[in-house]
Scaffold this active site. Sequence first.
Site, PDB file in Angstrom:
ATOM      1  N   SER A 131      -5.946   5.238 -13.919  1.00  0.00           N
ATOM      2  CA  SER A 131      -6.196   5.261 -15.366  1.00  0.00           C
ATOM      3  C   SER A 131      -6.660   6.648 -15.811  1.00  0.00           C
ATOM      4  CB  SER A 131      -7.266   4.236 -15.724  1.00  0.00           C
ATOM      5  OG  SER A 131      -6.873   2.952 -15.308  1.00  0.00           O
ATOM      6  N   GLN A 276       2.778 -34.794 -26.769  1.00  0.00           N
ATOM      7  CA  GLN A 276       2.239 -33.748 -27.642  1.00  0.00           C
ATOM      8  C   GLN A 276       1.637 -32.591 -26.837  1.00  0.00           C
ATOM      9  OE1 GLN A 276      -1.014 -34.554 -30.548  1.00  0.00           O
ATOM     10  NE2 GLN A 276       0.614 -34.284 -32.049  1.00  0.00           N
ATOM     11  N   PHE A 339       7.449 -26.568 -16.468  1.00  0.00           N
ATOM     12  CA  PHE A 339       8.441 -26.829 -15.416  1.00  0.00           C
ATOM     13  C   PHE A 339       7.844 -27.607 -14.239  1.00  0.00           C
ATOM     14  CE2 PHE A 339      12.709 -24.958 -15.791  1.00  0.00           C
ATOM     15  CZ  PHE A 339      12.609 -24.353 -17.031  1.00  0.00           C
ATOM     16  N   GLU A 364       1.652   1.742 -16.765  1.00  0.00           N
ATOM     17  CA  GLU A 364       1.698   2.539 -18.017  1.00  0.00           C
ATOM     18  C   GLU A 364       0.413   2.377 -18.822  1.00  0.00           C
ATOM     19  OE1 GLU A 364       3.952   4.516 -17.973  1.00  0.00           O
ATOM     20  OE2 GLU A 364       5.443   3.528 -16.697  1.00  0.00           O
ATOM     21  N   THR A 366      -3.438   0.191 -18.175  1.00  0.00           N
ATOM     22  CA  THR A 366      -3.849  -1.222 -18.148  1.00  0.00           C
ATOM     23  C   THR A 366      -4.205  -1.676 -19.574  1.00  0.00           C
ATOM     24  OG1 THR A 366      -6.159  -0.601 -17.834  1.00  0.00           O
ATOM     25  CG2 THR A 366      -4.828  -0.917 -15.833  1.00  0.00           C
TER      26      THR A 366
HETATM   27  C1  LIG Z   1       4.657  -1.767  -9.679  1.00  0.00           C
HETATM   28  C2  LIG Z   1       4.033  -0.522 -10.184  1.00  0.00           C
HETATM   29  C3  LIG Z   1       4.840   0.544 -10.558  1.00  0.00           C
HETATM   30  C4  LIG Z   1       4.263   1.743 -11.001  1.00  0.00           C
HETATM   31  N1  LIG Z   1       5.074   2.813 -11.329  1.00  0.00           N
HETATM   32  C5  LIG Z   1       4.505   4.026 -11.550  1.00  0.00           C
HETATM   33  C6  LIG Z   1       5.324   5.191 -11.708  1.00  0.00           C
HETATM   34  O1  LIG Z   1       6.565   5.122 -11.707  1.00  0.00           O
HETATM   35  N2  LIG Z   1       4.713   6.382 -11.847  1.00  0.00           N
HETATM   36  C7  LIG Z   1       3.351   6.495 -11.877  1.00  0.00           C
HETATM   37  O2  LIG Z   1       2.869   7.610 -12.000  1.00  0.00           O
HETATM   38  N3  LIG Z   1       2.549   5.411 -11.777  1.00  0.00           N
HETATM   39  C8  LIG Z   1       3.093   4.176 -11.600  1.00  0.00           C
HETATM   40  N4  LIG Z   1       2.295   3.062 -11.452  1.00  0.00           N
HETATM   41  C9  LIG Z   1       0.850   3.222 -11.514  1.00  0.00           C
HETATM   42  C10 LIG Z   1       0.172   2.527 -12.694  1.00  0.00           C
HETATM   43  O3  LIG Z   1       0.438   3.213 -13.886  1.00  0.00           O
HETATM   44  C11 LIG Z   1      -1.324   2.421 -12.373  1.00  0.00           C
HETATM   45  O4  LIG Z   1      -1.467   1.452 -11.351  1.00  0.00           O
HETATM   46  C12 LIG Z   1      -2.162   2.061 -13.574  1.00  0.00           C
HETATM   47  O5  LIG Z   1      -2.186   3.081 -14.536  1.00  0.00           O
HETATM   48  C13 LIG Z   1      -3.624   1.722 -13.189  1.00  0.00           C
HETATM   49  O6  LIG Z   1      -4.150   2.687 -12.334  1.00  0.00           O
HETATM   50  P1  LIG Z   1      -4.847   2.219 -10.966  1.00  0.00           P
HETATM   51  O7  LIG Z   1      -3.936   1.274 -10.285  1.00  0.00           O
HETATM   52  O8  LIG Z   1      -5.292   3.399 -10.222  1.00  0.00           O
HETATM   53  O9  LIG Z   1      -6.102   1.387 -11.401  1.00  0.00           O
HETATM   54  P2  LIG Z   1      -7.593   1.977 -11.835  1.00  0.00           P
HETATM   55  O10 LIG Z   1      -7.433   3.090 -12.814  1.00  0.00           O
HETATM   56  O11 LIG Z   1      -8.321   2.254 -10.578  1.00  0.00           O
HETATM   57  O12 LIG Z   1      -8.178   0.730 -12.557  1.00  0.00           O
HETATM   58  C14 LIG Z   1      -8.765  -0.391 -11.862  1.00  0.00           C
HETATM   59  C15 LIG Z   1      -9.371  -1.313 -12.906  1.00  0.00           C
HETATM   60  O13 LIG Z   1     -10.397  -0.617 -13.632  1.00  0.00           O
HETATM   61  C16 LIG Z   1     -10.120  -0.661 -15.020  1.00  0.00           C
HETATM   62  N5  LIG Z   1     -10.578   0.577 -15.661  1.00  0.00           N
HETATM   63  C17 LIG Z   1     -10.318   1.855 -15.290  1.00  0.00           C
HETATM   64  N6  LIG Z   1     -10.843   2.710 -16.160  1.00  0.00           N
HETATM   65  C18 LIG Z   1     -11.459   1.971 -17.121  1.00  0.00           C
HETATM   66  C19 LIG Z   1     -12.180   2.278 -18.309  1.00  0.00           C
HETATM   67  N7  LIG Z   1     -12.387   3.537 -18.709  1.00  0.00           N
HETATM   68  N8  LIG Z   1     -12.651   1.250 -19.047  1.00  0.00           N
HETATM   69  C20 LIG Z   1     -12.431  -0.041 -18.665  1.00  0.00           C
HETATM   70  N9  LIG Z   1     -11.756  -0.389 -17.555  1.00  0.00           N
HETATM   71  C21 LIG Z   1     -11.278   0.608 -16.795  1.00  0.00           C
HETATM   72  C22 LIG Z   1      -8.631  -0.842 -15.120  1.00  0.00           C
HETATM   73  O14 LIG Z   1      -8.235  -1.383 -16.383  1.00  0.00           O
HETATM   74  C23 LIG Z   1      -8.373  -1.780 -13.957  1.00  0.00           C
HETATM   75  O15 LIG Z   1      -8.669  -3.102 -14.354  1.00  0.00           O
HETATM   76  C24 LIG Z   1       2.844   1.841 -11.074  1.00  0.00           C
HETATM   77  C25 LIG Z   1       2.046   0.751 -10.702  1.00  0.00           C
HETATM   78  C26 LIG Z   1       2.627  -0.406 -10.261  1.00  0.00           C
HETATM   79  C27 LIG Z   1       1.733  -1.557  -9.856  1.00  0.00           C
END
Ligand SMILES: Cc1cc2nc3c(=O)[nH]c(=O)nc-3n(C[C@H](O)[C@H](O)[C@H](O)COP(=O)(O)OP(=O)(O)OC[C@H]3O[C@@H](n4cnc5c(N)ncnc54)[C@H](O)[C@@H]3O)c2cc1C
Length: 393
Positions: A131, A276, A339, A364, A366
């Site tokens: 993020s 319902q 289902f 893209e 969270t």
């Molecule tokens: C199937 C898949 C395909 C992807 N494809 C690409 C790609 O092509 N290119 C690319 O660059 N990336 C890609 N990603 C990465 C994706 O964009 C990231 O996983 C996403 O942005 C979240 O980052 P992270 O997984 O590090 O989670 P973190 O940033 O570590 O977040 C973990 C948790 O903490 C929360 N959090 C973090 N910061 C805050 C805040 N300030 N306030 C509140 N909550 C917070 C988040 O919402 C989440 O719930 C992909 C991910 C997946 C799963």
Amino acid sequence: MDIRLDPDDAALAAKARAFCDEILLPLEDECEENDGLSAGSHAAAKQAVLDWDFAAINHAVADGGKGYDVFQVMLVEEQWGRATGALWDIPWRPSIPLAAGTEAQKDRYLRPACRGERRDAYAITEDGAGSDVTMVATTARRDGQDWVLDGEKWHVTSGDVADFFEVHAHVDGDPAKATVFLVDKDTPGVRLVRTPKYMHTFVFEHPIYAFEGVRVGDDAVLGEVGQGFELTKDWFVEERIMIGARTIGASTRALELSLDFAKERRQFGQAIADFQAIEFMLADMAAEIMAAKSLLYRVCWEAARGGADRKRIHAQASAVKLVCSETAGRVIDKAVQIFGGRGYMRDQPVERLYRELRVDRIWEGTSEIQRLVLGNELKKRGVDAYTGWPGRD
Ligand SMILES: Cc1cc2nc3c(=O)[nH]c(=O)nc-3n(C[C@H](O)[C@H](O)[C@H](O)COP(=O)(O)OP(=O)(O)OC[C@H]3O[C@@H](n4cnc5c(N)ncnc54)[C@H](O)[C@@H]3O)c2cc1C
């Protein structure tokens, strides 16, 4: 105020739906059963993209794209989003920041990518940077005339079929100098680390790539040094809107399937649609899709034809992604419930959508990050981007 689709837009949406029904949906079972498609199916689908004239719907005609505006691209993606297995990713849509390249870069990357001869993958995320993009540890440093890149990128969607990457790196490790580099996959130092398995079945993979002493020239810098964050933001905005479109398409399919099933399935001597409890689930699904779709269409119209500026589009794209993906999560949960046991079987589209729509609340940005964008916009500029309505001169 006339909110009807004009005939060209309606015809485009109908053509996209036909492409989904005739080309993508017949590949769903093969994709699910084999965790991907055979080389023959890939080749046939690629040819179909060209035959149906759906290559690079998001780029200008001068660059080999179709020249559709955001509203039209959204109409197409909505229909393709009905397909499971992420088969909507077969029709290539080179990332929008490539349009910021020089003519030479466009000739080398964007135009062949629009023709389907090359394919890109956008690499931002890392082990320690999700993020918070400022945590990116991939560096670019000068060595003579070269740039030398070092780092590791995670979840590189379509990285298995891409032959070049947009690599988001920090020049000299400085987040203020975030820069996007165009890196050919066959450049020495680019290494596939591993290809993890994910919850969804996706027609392509999301590998991890290492960039180890990768040497590129100045001609690999997309835009300017330090412009990386803005370019990546453009990518986020486009992708967030397209996620909105595809989740609405997927939700609509889930509702259609659920309604048909509920009318057919009989228990206790009557169609379950006449309980319902089931009828109310269908009602909630319909109302929520209608609300989210109205938002999606309005924002895309404003972005394409309503004169919204870049800041407003960025602010609104977050609302679209948040509302549409969260709606889809609720809708698909109800579809699986309707289902019953069949909803838990992988040969049912609703089961696959249940797994596949989950990531739309994560990638893209969270849902929490979308809320942060909304909160920042509200604090900086007030409520207008969300509760206002564009006027006519
Ligand atoms: C199937 C898949 C395909 C992807 N494809 C690409 C790609 O092509 N290119 C690319 O660059 N990336 C890609 N990603 C990465 C994706 O964009 C990231 O996983 C996403 O942005 C979240 O980052 P992270 O997984 O590090 O989670 P973190 O940033 O570590 O977040 C973990 C948790 O903490 C929360 N959090 C973090 N910061 C805050 C805040 N300030 N306030 C509140 N909550 C917070 C988040 O919402 C989440 O719930 C992909 C991910 C997946 C799963």
